[in-house]
Enzyme design. Sequence first.
Site, PDB file in Angstrom:
ATOM      1  N   ASP A 204      35.386  32.244  47.377  1.00  0.00           N
ATOM      2  CA  ASP A 204      36.012  33.432  47.934  1.00  0.00           C
ATOM      3  C   ASP A 204      35.406  34.647  47.225  1.00  0.00           C
ATOM      4  O   ASP A 204      34.660  34.497  46.245  1.00  0.00           O
ATOM      5  CB  ASP A 204      37.525  33.336  47.693  1.00  0.00           C
ATOM      6  CG  ASP A 204      38.270  34.578  48.103  1.00  0.00           C
ATOM      7  OD1 ASP A 204      38.056  35.059  49.226  1.00  0.00           O
ATOM      8  OD2 ASP A 204      39.076  35.073  47.289  1.00  0.00           O
TER       9      ASP A 204
ATOM     10  N   ASP B  41      37.208  38.434  47.015  1.00  0.00           N
ATOM     11  CA  ASP B  41      38.256  39.233  46.370  1.00  0.00           C
ATOM     12  C   ASP B  41      39.058  38.401  45.381  1.00  0.00           C
ATOM     13  O   ASP B  41      39.643  37.379  45.749  1.00  0.00           O
ATOM     14  CB  ASP B  41      39.210  39.805  47.425  1.00  0.00           C
ATOM     15  CG  ASP B  41      38.682  41.061  48.092  1.00  0.00           C
ATOM     16  OD1 ASP B  41      38.476  42.057  47.375  1.00  0.00           O
ATOM     17  OD2 ASP B  41      38.491  41.048  49.315  1.00  0.00           O
TER      18      ASP B  41
ATOM     19  N   ASP C 243      41.485  32.414  44.639  1.00  0.00           N
ATOM     20  CA  ASP C 243      42.491  33.035  43.770  1.00  0.00           C
ATOM     21  C   ASP C 243      43.817  33.292  44.463  1.00  0.00           C
ATOM     22  O   ASP C 243      44.769  33.724  43.813  1.00  0.00           O
ATOM     23  CB  ASP C 243      41.971  34.383  43.243  1.00  0.00           C
ATOM     24  CG  ASP C 243      42.038  35.463  44.309  1.00  0.00           C
ATOM     25  OD1 ASP C 243      42.729  36.484  44.097  1.00  0.00           O
ATOM     26  OD2 ASP C 243      41.421  35.286  45.383  1.00  0.00           O
TER      27      ASP C 243
END
Length: 259
Positions: free
Chosen positions: A28, A30, A189
Amino acid sequence: MTVSPGENSGDSPSSLSRLAPLKAVLLDIDGTLCDSDPLHYYAFREMLLEIGFNGGVPITEDFFVENIAGKHNEDIASILFPEDHQRGVKFVEDKEAMFRRLAKEQLTPVNGLYKLKKWIEDRGLKRAAVTNAPRPNAELMISLLGLSDFFDCLILGSDCERAKPFPDPYLKALELLNVSKDHTFVCEDSVSGIKAGVAAGMPVVGLTTRNPEHLLMEAKPAILIKDYEDPKLWAALEELRQKGRSSNSCILKHIMAIK
């Protein structure tokens, strides 16, 4: 077979060793490559305050985590403006422009990112960035982090029929890289991102960059780490390396026996 978000067709692994030999890593952006959530939170808080959202009371970080972090912009627009989706879409677009202005000055990598980057490059692994972020954001962050030449491909949630938390973006990444879920792991996250990776059948390394650990655990990551310097990550990668070496040795012995 249709896979729902959070549904895992296989067993939830406690380590990464079952992936040997490892072929690819999917990441990922961000909160996974960079600590961008504070910038997103600031932009949302200030812009929502300007229009009197929530009676003029600033949104909290808890509200941001529960309703915004990791979600696709179409979904965020519906959550924030349930009665006027088009207004929500325009608001989110303006917010992303503000985020990009902030990112150019303040974006920082997650601790240990370049150590993991070198580990991936040294082993010749395939890699893809998989994100719910809009393309201008994704490409800007990758460029600011110096990773434009690192990734083999970039997959956006908007490029797929369904964005995260559905598995579609990660399944598309596997297809584009021509690798199996049985030899690939994911770094994420957010709750929605972890659910997407798990639903695609891969173990997920969850990062506690900003989101609460108890929420991330509910999404069933293989392991949770603080950042890419976390000893738990490197112990798992070493176990994976040893498993791969053992597997290669067994294959070589089998070939020699045949000869």
